[in-house]
Motif scaffolding. Structure first.
Motif, PDB file in Angstrom:
ATOM      1  N   ASN A  12      -5.463  -3.324   3.433  1.00 15.62           N
ATOM      2  CA  ASN A  12      -5.293  -1.873   3.346  1.00 15.62           C
ATOM      3  C   ASN A  12      -6.217  -1.220   2.330  1.00 15.62           C
ATOM      4  OD1 ASN A  12      -3.638  -0.223   4.963  1.00 15.62           O
ATOM      5  ND2 ASN A  12      -1.926  -1.547   4.423  1.00 15.62           N
ATOM      6  N   ASP A  13      -7.462  -1.687   2.276  1.00 21.62           N
ATOM      7  CA  ASP A  13      -8.405  -1.071   1.342  1.00 21.62           C
ATOM      8  C   ASP A  13      -9.352  -0.171   2.130  1.00 21.62           C
ATOM      9  OD1 ASP A  13     -10.534  -0.508  -0.412  1.00 21.62           O
ATOM     10  OD2 ASP A  13      -9.949  -2.207  -1.649  1.00 21.62           O
ATOM     11  N   LYS A  14      -9.068   1.133   2.101  1.00 25.31           N
ATOM     12  CA  LYS A  14      -9.808   2.068   2.943  1.00 25.31           C
ATOM     13  C   LYS A  14     -11.245   2.250   2.452  1.00 25.31           C
ATOM     14  CE  LYS A  14      -5.741   3.380   4.633  1.00 25.31           C
ATOM     15  NZ  LYS A  14      -5.098   3.715   5.817  1.00 25.31           N
ATOM     16  N   THR A  15     -11.427   2.275   1.128  1.00 25.43           N
ATOM     17  CA  THR A  15     -12.761   2.525   0.582  1.00 25.43           C
ATOM     18  C   THR A  15     -13.725   1.420   1.005  1.00 25.43           C
ATOM     19  OG1 THR A  15     -11.516   3.280  -1.316  1.00 25.43           O
ATOM     20  CG2 THR A  15     -13.885   3.292  -1.505  1.00 25.43           C
ATOM     21  N   GLU A  42       6.107   0.263  -1.024  1.00 17.15           N
ATOM     22  CA  GLU A  42       7.380  -0.382  -0.708  1.00 17.15           C
ATOM     23  C   GLU A  42       7.419  -1.768  -1.327  1.00 17.15           C
ATOM     24  OE1 GLU A  42       7.977  -0.219   3.550  1.00 17.15           O
ATOM     25  OE2 GLU A  42       7.499   1.915   3.425  1.00 17.15           O
ATOM     26  N   PHE A  96     -10.334  -6.315   5.069  1.00 17.35           N
ATOM     27  CA  PHE A  96     -10.014  -5.064   4.363  1.00 17.35           C
ATOM     28  C   PHE A  96      -8.871  -4.337   5.053  1.00 17.35           C
ATOM     29  CE2 PHE A  96     -14.530  -4.981   2.637  1.00 17.35           C
ATOM     30  CZ  PHE A  96     -14.117  -5.476   1.420  1.00 17.35           C
ATOM     31  N   LYS A  97      -8.824  -4.462   6.380  1.00 17.47           N
ATOM     32  CA  LYS A  97      -7.737  -3.833   7.125  1.00 17.47           C
ATOM     33  C   LYS A  97      -6.413  -4.495   6.749  1.00 17.47           C
ATOM     34  CE  LYS A  97      -7.314  -1.713  11.621  1.00 17.47           C
ATOM     35  NZ  LYS A  97      -8.013  -1.553  12.884  1.00 17.47           N
ATOM     36  N   TYR A 123       0.813  -1.211   0.000  1.00 22.45           N
ATOM     37  CA  TYR A 123       0.000   0.000   0.000  1.00 22.45           C
ATOM     38  C   TYR A 123       0.851   1.268   0.000  1.00 22.45           C
ATOM     39  CZ  TYR A 123      -3.227   3.480   1.844  1.00 22.45           C
ATOM     40  OH  TYR A 123      -3.974   4.612   2.030  1.00 22.45           O
ATOM     41  N   TRP A 124       1.997   1.209   0.696  1.00 22.61           N
ATOM     42  CA  TRP A 124       2.834   2.409   0.802  1.00 22.61           C
ATOM     43  C   TRP A 124       3.864   2.485  -0.308  1.00 22.61           C
ATOM     44  CZ3 TRP A 124       1.322  -0.305   5.202  1.00 22.61           C
ATOM     45  CH2 TRP A 124       0.455   0.401   6.035  1.00 22.61           C
TER      46      TRP A 124
END
Lengths: 477, 212
Positions: A430-433, A39, A426-427, A36-37
């Motif tokens: 890393n899917d915020k939507t 990396e 989702f956490k 997600y970041w």
């Protein structure tokens, strides 16, 4: 003491005979994906090379490999130096090679002057499944050659139509045909767009918008220069497309290697606008640290597309939503590495990629992880949520760094209204939507369950407020 | 013991009075010695802690920070050091530009002004755990209120303690910015030079220890 020495010596010998025991830890070093970041995190390859087609596989000379198409159980490879199209079957055995064009009676076709008609430095090939035809972009002769898909006899030649406008030369380089039998081809460094021909071979239009990057500095100079200066300045042309492919729904995928372009990968709607879905962590642009030049794109029937990068020799797999599934392959000097990759095509569930310099085609098959990951993408595309979640779990068992699978499982639970599990996955992915959607559902449930409590709290607050006001005013009086 | 508690109570009530009446509050701080240095220092520390707190505990939906590589001390310093830099550079410019505020005045004023930032930071952090993506503008609005309030307090405070007019104050703020840049440059220069000196000394030490 001597016995001890013997044991040590045999151990050393065993290790020398089976280098795999010590080297295994390093085998997946160059496989990575992005989190997600942005990396790099380690990943396992979704595809591995199972076969190499090279000069030893055929009985004709081979000087180059420029494009690959697959269909009808065959692989078509284009050799622009020898002006040949080499055909292989699904067991990678040599079928035939086409150079001189023959008619239905197996006679060599002659032109008006009596010369034999042969392929001349072709650069692209496409198998048109619907009509069982092979389209060859015969670049050197400035024409398109249409062959029968069964016995390879010449069906027709398409030369430059009389009604073609613009300054683009009729030098088709890469070619595709859609389900309405319309022909699309790109001309290398043709800035007017993809050329679209009607079924009859007449010119239809230029197609596709490719915007150049806007440079503030250029804008400044153009703004202050005089009318006499302007015509003398270097012109900015629209970046050219260099390859294309078509998906199940008739949308054309195109790539560009021009660094001046805003986007590198295109999914063009009938109007010619880019409608590529980019729902992943990052944009569809391959690597984050290197600037890639995508030389070819191949899309399969459930929307998973492979981008072949010339700079690094890597193949990037994206799903329909533009989420990065996997990265594999590299430029290098080892067996199975690329030197100058040129084309890629899906061959059923396999991938075939060609290398111009090494004069070979690599056939890739899915690994167990690839079967799970791509299977999940297929089931999701077809609306089979439960199977998709199962395959995602399988993919996670093999590779816990595969974040897409967490999101896939989360989507399944979200569809079941199992908000707690959905939020958990989702956490992890890393899917915020989607997490927000799941949280919204769970919050609504909480409010429903505790409605009495919330109402009591509000009433108490309101009551307290009214009472304090009442006391205040009574005191004042 | 009793008197210090009373002092603290007075200082806190003066702090909250100042938040809503900055001109009067800062005037009393400067000329009637109502400011409390310990409270100011405490607020500065709380500000650093609140920035760590908000990084760690902002709800998942709004937290873009890679928590797996969070450094609390670094975050704390990244929040506190700019404030200290502002105080130092403002003091060094205003003492040259006829500002009548002392270093202590500037310090207490700036730290008191941090209070709305702290309050709204903590509020948004707590709130971000119970709202969804579509309600995000609420958080942004809260943050902006905090920042605007902070800027207003600092501006009023500077006018009051230095006895400046508005235009003079703006000019001083611009000069403060330049001073801050110069201070950063000097700090970097100092550390680079020290690095060279230490490197030189360590090389000599190695050389000597290898000889004998």
């Amino acid at each position: 003491m001597k016995k001890w020495m013997k044991i040590m010596l045999s151990l050393v010998l065993v290790l020398a005979v089976f280098p795999g025991i010590t080297a295994q830890a390093n085998t997946i070093d160059n496989h990575y994906t992005y989190d997600y970041w942005g990396e790099e995190i380690r990943s396992i390859p979704a595809f591995e090379r199972v076969y190499t087609i090279d000069e030893d596989s055929m009985n004709v000379a081979l000087s180059s490999m420029d494009d690959v198409a697959a269909g009808g159980g065959r692989i078509f490879l284009i050799d622009s130096q020898q002006s040949r199209m080499n055909v292989f079957d699904d067991r990678y055995e040599f079928v035939t090679s086409v150079k001189l064009l023959r008619n239905e009676d197996n006679k060599i076709v002659l032109d008006e002057a009596g010369n034999q008609v042969a392929l001349t430095n072709p650069e692209g090939v496409w198998f048109h499944e619907k009509e069982n035809e092979i389209y060859i972009a015969d670049t050197g002769a400035e024409r398109i050659v249409v062959l029968d898909g069964t016995d390879y006899h010449l069906k027709r030649l398409i030369t430059k139509p009389d009604n073609m406008v613009g300054v683009t030369q009729f030098r088709p380089s890469k070619i595709i045909v859609d389900d309405a039998d319309k022909i699309y081809f790109v001309v290398q460094s043709g800035f007017e767009g993809i050329v679209e021909l009607n079924q009859s071979g007449t010119f239809s239009r230029y197609f596709g918008v490719n915007k150049p990057k806007v440079d503030l500095w250029d804008y400044f100079w153009k703004k202050i220069s005089s009318d006499e200066q302007k015509p003398k300045m270097a012109k900015t042309y629209a970046p050219a497309f260099n390859n294309l492919c078509i998906d199940q729904d008739g949308f054309i995928y195109a790539t560009t290697i021009d660094t001046a372009a805003q986007d590198q990968v295109f999914r063009l709607n009938p109007k010619g606008e880019n409608v590529l879905r980019e729902e992943g962590y990052q944009k569809v642009a391959g690597d984050l640290t290197v600037s890639n030049s995508f030389i070819d794109v191949a899309i399969n029937d459930y929307g998973v597309y492979a981008l072949l990068d010339r700079t690094t020799g890597r193949i990037f797999l994206y799903d329909f939503d533009g989420e990065l599934i996997n990265i594999f392959g590299k430029n290098g000097d080892l067996d199975g590495d690329f030197k100058s990759p040129s084309g890629i095509a899906w061959f059923g569930d396999k991938l075939v990629a060609t290398d111009q310099y090494l004069r070979c085609a690599y056939v890739y098959e899915m690994t167990r992880f690839g079967e799970a990951a791509l299977g999940a993408a297929r089931c999701y595309y077809n609306g089979e949520w439960e199977e998709s979640a199962e395959l995602s779990k399988e993919a996670l068992r093999l590779n816990a760094n595969y974040d897409l699978a967490y999101i896939g499982i989360g989507k399944y639970y979200l569809m079941q209204d199992d908000f707690q599990n959905a939020m958990y996955y989702f956490k992890l992915g890393n899917d915020k939507t989607f997490y927000s959607q799941a949280y919204n559902g769970s919050r609504n449930l909480w409010v429903q369950d505790h409605f009495g409590l919330i109402l009591t709290a509000i009433l108490l607050c309101a009551g307290g407020l009214v009472y304090s006001e009442y006391r205040y005013y009574r005191k004042k009086r | 013991m009793g008197s210090s508690l009373v002092d603290l109570k007075n200082a806190v009530s003066h702090l909250f009075y100042t938040l809503f009446h900055p001109f009067d509050g800062f005037f009393e701080m400067k000329f009637r010695k109502k400011g409390n240095r310990k409270l100011a220092l405490f607020l500065l520390a709380v500000y650093g802690v609140s920035s760590v707190f908000s990084t760690q505990y902002t709800g998942f939906i709004f937290n873009e920070f890679p928590l797996h590589e969070m450094r609390s001390v670094q975050l704390f310093l990244m929040a506190v050091l700019p404030v200290v830099l502002f105080i130092v550079s403002n003091w060094s410019t205003t003492s040259l530009m006829n500002g009548s505020g002392s270093f202590s005045d500037i310090f207490i004023m700036t730290c008191y002004s941090l209070t709305p930032l702290i309050l709204f930071d903590v509020t948004t952090t707590l709130l971000s755990n119970v709202i969804i993506l579509e309600e995000g503008p609420i958080l942004t609005a809260f943050r902006y209120i905090g920042v605007l309030w902070f800027c207003y307090l600092v501006f009023c405070g500077l006018c009051t303690i230095h006895e400046y007019t508005v235009s003079r104050n703006i000019l001083t703020l611009l000069v403060t910015l330049v001073a801050a840049i110069i201070i950063i440059f000097l700090v970097i220069l100092y550390f680079t030079l020290m690095e060279t000196v230490i490197g030189f000394l360590s090389t000599i030490t190695t050389e000597i220890s290898k000889r004998w």
